[in-house]
Design an enzyme around this catalytic site. Structure first.
Site, PDB file in Angstrom:
ATOM      1  N   LYS A 189       0.877  -1.177   0.000  1.00 36.84           N
ATOM      2  CA  LYS A 189       0.000   0.000   0.000  1.00 36.84           C
ATOM      3  C   LYS A 189       0.912   1.225   0.000  1.00 36.84           C
ATOM      4  CE  LYS A 189      -1.894   3.050   1.928  1.00 36.84           C
ATOM      5  NZ  LYS A 189      -1.809   4.462   1.485  1.00 36.84           N
ATOM      6  N   GLU A 265       9.351   1.333  10.904  1.00 36.19           N
ATOM      7  CA  GLU A 265      10.418   2.334  10.687  1.00 36.19           C
ATOM      8  C   GLU A 265       9.748   3.689  10.813  1.00 36.19           C
ATOM      9  OE1 GLU A 265      13.557   2.025  10.193  1.00 36.19           O
ATOM     10  OE2 GLU A 265      13.731  -0.097   9.741  1.00 36.19           O
ATOM     11  N   CYS A 300      14.006  10.784   6.550  1.00 40.33           N
ATOM     12  CA  CYS A 300      13.770  10.303   7.920  1.00 40.33           C
ATOM     13  C   CYS A 300      14.987  10.521   8.808  1.00 40.33           C
ATOM     14  CB  CYS A 300      13.361   8.843   7.913  1.00 40.33           C
ATOM     15  SG  CYS A 300      14.543   7.792   7.060  1.00 40.33           S
ATOM     16  N   GLU A 399       9.336  15.953  15.511  1.00 38.76           N
ATOM     17  CA  GLU A 399       9.800  15.897  14.122  1.00 38.76           C
ATOM     18  C   GLU A 399       9.007  16.872  13.253  1.00 38.76           C
ATOM     19  OE1 GLU A 399       8.642  12.439  11.757  1.00 38.76           O
ATOM     20  OE2 GLU A 399      10.694  12.285  11.042  1.00 38.76           O
TER      21      GLU A 399
END
Ligand code: NAD
Length: 495
Positions: A189, A265, A300, A399
């Site tokens: 997906k 992750e 990331c 973040e």
């Protein structure tokens, strides 16, 4: 390979309506619904993708299950599977520019970076795991002489994979390639806003000889098809890259369904620590700037917290500002652009809101902080440097996933370590020092999946990538990544 004429020939190519890829066929959603795909380059609709629902997902999972159970791939000789994956790597490489331009059109990464980080890296990844698969051995256990104890590596079955919009092809391949190499079937997906290049890979996999049903892609909203995938009783493991919020949901879905293992992750707020004894502070500033600002900070492992020793802080920040202001930002399909677009308007607005909140909390904007090139209709933001960021502030702790650097100073090594470890994350980090002993101490003391020393952001397929703490629990890349796609199965044979 990169030349502007070739890129321009591809950039306006018509992209037909994209269906799901299920059981070797391109199919529309059962409902017939579609989603518009916007380009961050100019805010225009570039195509539509099928908007899947649970019915579409269940059909894909059923195809993957059938393919797995009848052994068309799972019981194919590893050396034969290897040939298919190597052929796929070749096909990706041959069409690397087409695939990369397609991906940049829906995701906005600067093409200079995208060609290497997306298509070419995907080709390498399929080649790496293709090469690995006929080198995995089982074990014979040291049992009593009248017993034969065998330890098999059995494929887990049906792998559900959900990936984000940043580097969809690179991150997608880190999951698809080892999962397929190990003999599993997979249902992927992609992010609804960055599905195009991954759909192309599914088609190329079929062209390379991957049997129908082994690799399926269902597009649509995470909260609908992503949820259906993660709740499925017929999916054996989930592999995921994305935000912590979605990662938490996957764990809930697992608890509510079949207790499937979830490898996550997740995000980061990675500290990049510059000591006053670093050998080349000019180089450190240059690399650190690239380590946060390339791809508009949508990486990331971006070094998004600069921790700099207080006696060199002002000079170092000035050097970082010089780099931040020197980047050419703009159309990611223009070879002159060093930084492309922010992925979506909502991401851009979230980035700007972070800057505003940081200022309200007492941080000083030393560079950037604004949207630019608004007349293009696209989403572009200046590389932004915020100084005097307090450790308990929103910008230090959370973040951004955009081009916003938080700068905080420290006095000594102990304080640097305390600051580095004082968020919930633990993905990446960097240390700049000429003192070898200090470098080793920092590698030991920083709680992160990666510690870069005297560089930032370098990597290749041979080393694992993954986080600790709330940055996740799985590892992509390297031979270690294959472990999650196998179950250990013991055989106890009485002789
Ligand atoms: P996201 O979590 O919003 O979306 C990721 C994927 O999850 C998308 O495909 C989305 O459709 C799907 N999703 C959303 N809601 C879902 C639900 N309820 N159920 C199932 N699936 C759902 O993340 P994003 O904004 O696409 O990506 C950015 C995030 O990814 C950042 O936090 C970034 O740090 C992280 N990231 C981590 C790594 C890593 O290796 N650790 C790499 C790249 C990005």
């Amino acid at each position: 390979m990169l030349n502007q004429e070739k890129i321009d020939a591809l950039r306006y190519a018509d992209i037909p309506l994209q269906g799901h890829f299920v059981d070797g066929q391109i199919v529309p959603s059962a409902s017939g619904k579609t989603l518009d795909v916007l380009s961050p380059i100019n805010g225009q609709v570039i195509t539509r993708i099928a908007e899947g629902e649970a019915e579409d997902m269940n059909r894909a999972v059923a195809a993957a299950r059938t393919a797995f159970e009848d052994g068309r791939w799972s019981r194919m000789a590893p050396a034969t599977r290897k040939k298919v994956l190597l052929r796929l790597a070749d096909l990706i490489e041959e069409r690397a520019l087409d695939i990369t331009v397609l991906g940049v059109r829906d995701n906005g990464t600067e093409i200079n970076m995208a060609l290497k980080a997306e298509a070419l890296s995907a080709a390498q990844t399929f080649r790496y795991y293709g090469e690995a698969i006929d080198k995995v051995y089982g074990q014979i256990a040291p049992t009593a002489h009248n017993i034969l104890g065998l330890v098999h590596h059995a494929p887990v079955g049906v792998v559900g994979a959900i990936v984000p919009w940043n580097f969809p092809l690179m991150i997608g391949s880190w999951k698809i390639a080892p999962a397929l190499a190990a003999g599993n079937s997979i249902v992927l997906k992609p992010a609804e806003s960055a599905s195009l290049s991954l759909l192309k890979i599914a088609e190329l996999a079929a062209e390379a000889g991957l049997p129908d049903g082994v690799f399926n892609v269902v597009t649509g909203k995470g909260s609908v098809v992503g949820e259906a995938l993660a709740l499925s009783m017929d999916v054996d493991i989930m592999v995921f890259t994305g935000s912590g919020a979605t990662g938490r949901r996957l764990l809930e879905y697992s608890a509510r369904s079949n207790l499937k293992r979830c490898y996550l992750e997740l995000g980061g707020k990675s500290p990049n620590i510059v000591f006053n004894d670093a050998k080349d502070l000019a180089e450190a500033a240059k690399v650190s700037a690239a380590g946060i600002f390339r791809n508009s900070g949508q990486v990331c492992i971006a070094g998004s917290r600069l921790l700099v020793q207080e006696d060199i802080a002002e000079d170092f920040i000035a050097e970082m500002v010089r780099h931040a202001q020197g980047y050419r930002i703009g159309d990611p399909l223009d070879l002159n652009s060093q930084i492309g677009a922010v992925h979506s308007l909502s991401e851009l607005e979230a980035n700007l809101a972070f800057v505003n909140r940081a200022e309200a909390e007492g941080a000083e904007c030393r560079s950037g902080g604004q949207r630019i090139l608004e007349e293009s209709g696209g989403y572009y933001m200046q590389p932004t440097i915020m100084a005097e960021v307090k450790p308990d502030s929103d910008l230090f702790q959370n973040e951004v996933f955009g081009p916003v650097l938080a700068v905080t100073t420290f006095r000594d090594e102990d304080e640097a370590v305390t600051l580095a470890n004082s968020t919930v994350y633990g993905l990446s980090s960097g240390v700049w020092t000429a003192d070898l002993s200090r470098a080793h101490r920092m590698v030991d003391r920083i709680r992160a999946g990666i510690v870069h020393v005297n560089t930032y952001g370098g990597s290749d397929l041979t080393v694992p990538l993954g986080g600790v703490r709330q940055s996740g629990n799985g590892h992509d890349k390297s031979l270690h990544a294959m472990e999650k796609y196998f179950d250990l199965k013991s055989a106890w044979i009485q002789l």
